[in-house]
Design an enzyme around this catalytic site. Structure first.
Site, PDB file in Angstrom:
ATOM      1  N   ARG A  96       0.665  -1.193  -0.023  1.00  0.00           N
ATOM      2  CA  ARG A  96       0.020   0.081   0.001  1.00  0.00           C
ATOM      3  C   ARG A  96       0.844   1.205  -0.005  1.00  0.00           C
ATOM      4  O   ARG A  96       1.720   1.278   0.837  1.00  0.00           O
ATOM      5  CB  ARG A  96      -0.833   0.161   1.163  1.00  0.00           C
ATOM      6  CG  ARG A  96      -1.419  -0.972   1.664  1.00  0.00           C
ATOM      7  CD  ARG A  96      -2.014  -1.401   3.127  1.00  0.00           C
ATOM      8  NE  ARG A  96      -3.202  -0.420   3.141  1.00  0.00           N
ATOM      9  CZ  ARG A  96      -3.835  -0.337   4.064  1.00  0.00           C
ATOM     10  NH1 ARG A  96      -3.531  -0.565   5.269  1.00  0.00           N
ATOM     11  NH2 ARG A  96      -4.787   0.462   4.313  1.00  0.00           N
ATOM     12  N   MET A 107       0.064   5.046  -6.283  1.00  0.00           N
ATOM     13  CA  MET A 107      -0.271   3.394  -6.845  1.00  0.00           C
ATOM     14  C   MET A 107      -1.432   2.891  -5.897  1.00  0.00           C
ATOM     15  O   MET A 107      -1.322   3.106  -4.647  1.00  0.00           O
ATOM     16  CB  MET A 107       1.008   2.828  -6.845  1.00  0.00           C
ATOM     17  CG  MET A 107       0.808   1.311  -7.426  1.00  0.00           C
ATOM     18  SD  MET A 107       2.080   0.290  -7.339  1.00  0.00           S
ATOM     19  CE  MET A 107       1.663  -0.563  -5.725  1.00  0.00           C
ATOM     20  N   ARG A 340      -7.830   7.504   9.752  1.00  0.00           N
ATOM     21  CA  ARG A 340      -7.228   8.906   9.343  1.00  0.00           C
ATOM     22  C   ARG A 340      -8.293   9.921   9.838  1.00  0.00           C
ATOM     23  O   ARG A 340      -9.573   9.699  10.119  1.00  0.00           O
ATOM     24  CB  ARG A 340      -7.017   9.055   8.026  1.00  0.00           C
ATOM     25  CG  ARG A 340      -8.293   8.951   7.131  1.00  0.00           C
ATOM     26  CD  ARG A 340      -7.743   8.648   5.547  1.00  0.00           C
ATOM     27  NE  ARG A 340      -8.778   7.866   4.894  1.00  0.00           N
ATOM     28  CZ  ARG A 340      -8.758   7.593   3.614  1.00  0.00           C
ATOM     29  NH1 ARG A 340      -7.555   7.879   2.983  1.00  0.00           N
ATOM     30  NH2 ARG A 340      -9.689   6.814   3.220  1.00  0.00           N
ATOM     31  N   HIS A 457     -13.461  43.985 -14.737  1.00  0.00           N
ATOM     32  CA  HIS A 457     -14.559  44.721 -14.182  1.00  0.00           C
ATOM     33  C   HIS A 457     -15.560  44.233 -13.676  1.00  0.00           C
ATOM     34  O   HIS A 457     -16.079  44.280 -12.340  1.00  0.00           O
ATOM     35  CB  HIS A 457     -15.023  45.875 -15.122  1.00  0.00           C
ATOM     36  CG  HIS A 457     -15.854  46.931 -14.556  1.00  0.00           C
ATOM     37  ND1 HIS A 457     -17.431  46.899 -14.692  1.00  0.00           N
ATOM     38  CD2 HIS A 457     -15.818  48.252 -13.689  1.00  0.00           C
ATOM     39  CE1 HIS A 457     -17.916  47.870 -14.040  1.00  0.00           C
ATOM     40  NE2 HIS A 457     -17.025  48.642 -13.506  1.00  0.00           N
ATOM     41  N   CYS A 842      -6.091  47.412   3.590  1.00  0.00           N
ATOM     42  CA  CYS A 842      -7.400  47.477   3.080  1.00  0.00           C
ATOM     43  C   CYS A 842      -7.399  47.103   1.705  1.00  0.00           C
ATOM     44  O   CYS A 842      -8.413  47.110   0.951  1.00  0.00           O
ATOM     45  CB  CYS A 842      -7.906  48.889   3.318  1.00  0.00           C
ATOM     46  SG  CYS A 842      -6.905  50.191   2.092  1.00  0.00           S
ATOM     47  N   TYR A 862      -5.426  45.825  12.514  1.00  0.00           N
ATOM     48  CA  TYR A 862      -6.584  45.471  11.765  1.00  0.00           C
ATOM     49  C   TYR A 862      -6.502  44.790  10.147  1.00  0.00           C
ATOM     50  O   TYR A 862      -5.646  45.540   9.455  1.00  0.00           O
ATOM     51  CB  TYR A 862      -8.004  46.300  11.776  1.00  0.00           C
ATOM     52  CG  TYR A 862      -7.978  47.704  11.004  1.00  0.00           C
ATOM     53  CD1 TYR A 862      -8.306  47.690   9.620  1.00  0.00           C
ATOM     54  CD2 TYR A 862      -7.397  48.901  11.528  1.00  0.00           C
ATOM     55  CE1 TYR A 862      -8.212  48.693   8.947  1.00  0.00           C
ATOM     56  CE2 TYR A 862      -7.227  50.050  10.854  1.00  0.00           C
ATOM     57  CZ  TYR A 862      -7.646  50.156   9.640  1.00  0.00           C
ATOM     58  OH  TYR A 862      -7.417  51.117   8.691  1.00  0.00           O
TER      59      TYR A 862
END
Ligand code: ADP
Ligand code: MG
Ligand code: MG
Length: 885
Positions: A96, A107, A340, A457, A842, A862
């Site tokens: 595996r 694989m 998992r 735009h 911004c 910020y």
């Protein structure tokens, strides 16, 4: 370099989950589960490091690896008291692949390795189950030939299906008899020999080494390389796991299945799973028979069911996350083959995180870190109900997320009319949009364009106002004259319903059921947790009252960027704005400005009122003026036509000629670096004055009503202190006059946008006048790289990515090395002058997680982003604080 004694092979008992990079996800977890005492078929893992070395020196690695692998096999033989390739009681294994991150292209697994013409007989005799032995050999032949040797799987399926067909119409694989299996095996081997040119390998060692080699090779197949490139997965290498087989295909008291510790689609805390009796490997996933549910398992395998339930609990508590488990039952005994962290929908991710905090399983920090901030955006938009029946007629670029249905309309005026008069849901369909389509974009529920990319735009405006957009749909042939578009043979006429999905780019003719975004209770709870943790403020880029309302709803702490040019674009205002631009005298200009003032004041009034005292940063007019005028060539053509057809009066013609003249004078070689920002304010001071008057009149009136208000005036595109000073002095005077006039107490600020590298270099000086810095990261990126965004993204950035010159688009992911360093320096210098200088981003980067992380690290106060990205920014800001503690 290969170090002589590097350890390439780890038994499961030697690994642990922390060794994921070395052993791959699958290998590390098999080891971890072995260590916590679960029933795991034993085996060993060949490291990812061996795989990487293999690519340096294939032969050398295989030579060192082979003896180590044979030693490990020997240990398994001793443990299980079986021999690899034994003709009486053979040890069988699976091979595996398993990379550190799950990845397509690797694989596929080969099961039942070690069988050959002789040992299959031994297996039959030893187990007393001939059918099982030949079924296993049949499967092994098929998997090895397909997966390791690359023979077309279809050829094998054909043979198999031919035998199944003989058993009756809906025969299943389990209906095949031993004699059938033997015949199939004979045909398989003949096929192998024909395709490969030599017989099927009978030596188990040869089978094993070939398989290991094939796993290594799969790491660098085309599909894997492309996937890694696209998803920026590092070149880890893949591990190879060799594991003793357990058999779910031994009969009806055996089986195989998958299980989740919580529902992966809703996140509900309920065990969820599917299994098939008498089956092996991927049979459940492959859908060869309809799988059974956990409820059925409780009936069919009560003991196994109880064991599985308690084991799921154990695994979830151990990993502290929802687990996706593979199991096999052999003669009533339960084995675990994989666990998992389970994949989940964004909705379930949020629910699971919040639930687990409440259950005391994880901390608030862990909950926040378990969320993929980017995927959160899917929760904020409508989506197409994928269970519905619909046909996608074309695909374009997914420029602004969300799905929407509406009638197709091909011009902006008509769109606005239908919206205002009949409140219709209209999708604006245009070859592309221009600034004079803005009213149509606002009136529409979504936009579809034939041309343009993510920064066209239409795309930019749509994202800004949170409307779905599909752009650059090349197959959509728009015929403006006849008001229709075609895609192949499909015709869509004006008024026909269409649906666009801006999340995926799909275009559908007709209506499609849509699913509402889920602002569930858990989502709100998660965002509250994020707010407790984050240090960065999150503000919105919002230009309209609608934006401001959305921004508050999503948790904005203020407006970081209110652009005023959109207010100029509104259809009823544009003529006045043009009048102002074309004025020949200051007086004439003042007349026009006086008309605009009350409109602007109204805009600000509404926004201030909605924001109730939260800071609102308003940017004074920024773009070059020609953006408000008609397109030059179009105007030329139109005037030409009027002349030739005598369709206009002399007066009208003269007006057109004047307009042409003005546009000519306003023409700039390089508008991005031309007359805009504060340069505009210095050249045409009256515009700024009007805007500041409007801002302060609105603010004072709100204040008089007893509502708090905090305007912050932002002067854009400053490069020199002198520029800022001249504009600011002029405007502060007006602000003060206005405040005096209203006689109120007003908390306000004047600041600037740092978007020119020079401003960053002299930030200490700029800070003597600026009371705040806002980083306009889009322009700062353009100017720092010297790229004009549209040209770069449209022309050479794709080539740069392909040639490996750059890996990230700096307009999407902030360039920390260059632009970011300028920002860091500007903040430091600015704060040398003004200790408590407030700084924010911004630009569009304000809504992008890795840029937010950087913003946190360099000490910004910020970030500001489109209202629809605020939840993402809140989570990313919290993650930044956790990561950088
Ligand atoms: P993938 O990575 O595609 O999930 P896996 O390696 O998990 O592939 O294997 C595919 C299937 O084979 C799974 O159902 C797995 O449980 C099963 N399988 C793998 N190894 C064994 C083994 N040693 N015994 C029984 N089943 C196995
Ligand atoms: Mg698996
Ligand atoms: Mg700018």
């Amino acid at each position: 370099m290969t170090t002589e004694n590097e350890k390439y092979v780890y038994d499961f008992s030697e690994g642990k989950k922390e060794l994921k990079n070395l052993l791959g996800g699958k290998g590390a977890n098999l080891a971890e589960m072995t260590n916590i005492g679960l029933n795991i078929p034993q085996g060993f893992t060949i490291t990812t490091s061996a795989c990487l070395k293999y690519y340096e020196n294939q032969d050398q690695v295989m030579e060192t690896l082979k003896p180590a692998v044979l030693d490990a096999i020997k240990r398994l033989e001793d443990k299980y008291n079986k021999k690899f390739g034994d003709i009486k009681d053979p040890l069988l294994v699976s091979v595996r692949s398993g990379a550190p991150m799950s990845m397509p292209g690797m694989m596929d697994t080969v099961l039942n390795l070690g069988l050959n013409d002789e040992s299959v007989k031994g297996l039959a005799e030893q187990t007393g189950n001939e059918r099982f032995a030949y079924d296993s050999y049949r499967r092994f032949l098929q998997m090895f030939s397909d997966v390791v040797m690359g023979i077309e799987l279809d050829h094998f399926e054909e043979i198999l299906n031919a035998y199944k067909a003989k058993k009756g119409e809906n025969a299943k694989d389990t209906d095949l008899e031993i004699s059938d299996l033997k015949n199939i095996i004979r045909e398989y081997k003949a096929l192998y020999e024909k395709e490969i040119g030599s017989p099927f390998p009978q030596s188990p060692q040869e089978q094993l080494f070939n398989s290991i080699d094939a796993v290594f090779k799969s790491w660098n197949n085309k599909r894997a390389i492309t996937y890694r490139k696209m998803n920026k997965i590092p070149n880890f290498g893949t591990a190879v796991n060799v594991q003793v087989m357990v058999f779910g295909n031994k009969g009806w008291s055996s089986g195989t299945g998958v299980a989740f510790t919580r529902d992966p689609s809703t996140g509900e805390k309920r065990r969820f799973g599917e299994y098939l009796a008498n089956a092996q490997g991927e049979d459940v996933v492959a859908g060869i028979r309809t799988p059974k549910t956990m409820t059925e398992m409780k009936e069919e395998f009560p003991k196994v069911y109880d064991e599985l339930m308690s084991l799921m609990e154990k695994l979830e508590n151990h990993y502290k996350d929802m687990q996706d488990i593979e199991f096999t039952i052999e003669d009533g005994e339960l084995f675990i083959l994989q666990t998992r962290n389970g994949k989940r929908t964004p909705t379930s991710a949020v629910k699971i995180a919040v639930d687990m905090v409440k259950e005391g399983l994880i901390t608030k920090e862990q909950a926040i870190m378990s969320i993929d901030a980017k995927s959160i955006s899917d929760l904020l938009f409508k989506s197409i109900d994928d269970k519905a029946d619909f046909e996608v007629i074309a695909k374009g670029i997914n420029a602004s997320p969300g799905a929407v249905t509406g009638i197709a309309i091909f011009d902006s005026d008509r769109t606005e009319e239908l919206k205002n008069k009949e409140n219709m849901d209209v999708i604006l369909v245009r070859p592309q949009t221009k600034p004079d389509d803005v009213h149509g974009l606002y009136a529409s529920v979504g936009v579809l364009t034939q041309f343009g990319g993510k920064t066209s735009h239409a795309a930019v405006v749509a994202r800004g106002i949170g409307k779905p957009a599909v752009v650059g749909a090349q197959d959509v042939k728009i015929d403006i004259k006849n008001k229709q578009f075609t895609v192949g043979n499909t015709i869509v006429k004006e008024g026909d319903y269409i649906t666009i999905d801006g999340t995926t780019g799909r275009i559908i003719k007709g209506k499609v059921p849509l699913v509402d975004p889920e602002l569930t209770g858990e989502f709100i709870e998660l965002l509250d947790i994020a707010d407790e943790i984050k240090k960065l403020g999150v503000r919105a880029n919002a230009d309209t009252p609608t934006d401001a309302t959305k921004a508050l709803e999503f948790g904005a702490q203020g407006i970081g960027l209110c652009r005023t040019e959109h207010m100029f674009m509104a259809q009823e205002r544009l003529p006045v704005v043009q009048q102002m631009i074309m004025a020949k005298t200051t007086e004439e200009r003042q007349v026009a400005l006086d008309k605009i003032l009350p409109m602007q004041k109204g805009d600000f009034y509404d926004i201030f009122k909605i924001m109730k005292g939260k800071p609102v940063t308003i940017r004074l007019l920024d773009p070059p003026l020609h953006e408000f005028l008609p397109e030059f060539t179009e105007l030329l053509l139109e005037t030409q036509k009027l002349k030739m057809t005598n369709a206009a009066t002399d007066e009208e013609l003269k007006e057109k000629e004047e307009l042409i003249h003005i546009i000519r004078t306003l023409h700039e070689e390089n508008p991005m670096m031309g007359l805009r920002g504060c340069r505009l304010g210095i050249t045409w001071p009256e515009i700024n004055e009007m805007q500041v008057r409007a801002i302060f009149q609105a603010a004072c009136e709100i204040k008089k009503e007893g509502i708090n208000v905090k305007p912050e005036v932002m002067i854009p595109l400053v490069g020199m202190l002198s520029e800022l000073k001249i504009v600011k002095d002029q405007l502060v005077k007006i602000a003060k006059e206005t405040i005096d006039h209203y006689n109120v107490d007003l908390d306000y600020k004047f600041g600037t946008m740092i978007e020119i590298p020079r401003a960053a270099l002299v930030a200490d000086k700029i800070a003597t006048e600026a009371e705040f810095f806002s980083f306009g990261t889009n322009d700062l990126t353009q100017m720092t790289f010297g790229f004009s965004r549209d040209d770069a993204e449209g022309k050479f950035l794709p080539i740069y990515f392909e040639r490996g010159v750059m890996t990230d688009n700096p307009f999407e992911i902030l360039d920390q090395e260059g632009v970011g360093q300028l920002m860091k320096m500007a903040i430091q210098k600015g704060r040398d002058t003004r200790k408590d200088l407030k700084c924010g981003i911004c630009g569009e980067h304000g809504g992008e997680p890795s840029s937010i992380d950087f913003a946190h690290r360099i000490g910004l106060n910020y970030v500001s982003c489109s209202p629809y990205r605020i939840p993402i920014a809140r989570i990313a800001a919290a993650q930044a604080n956790i990561k950088n503690k």
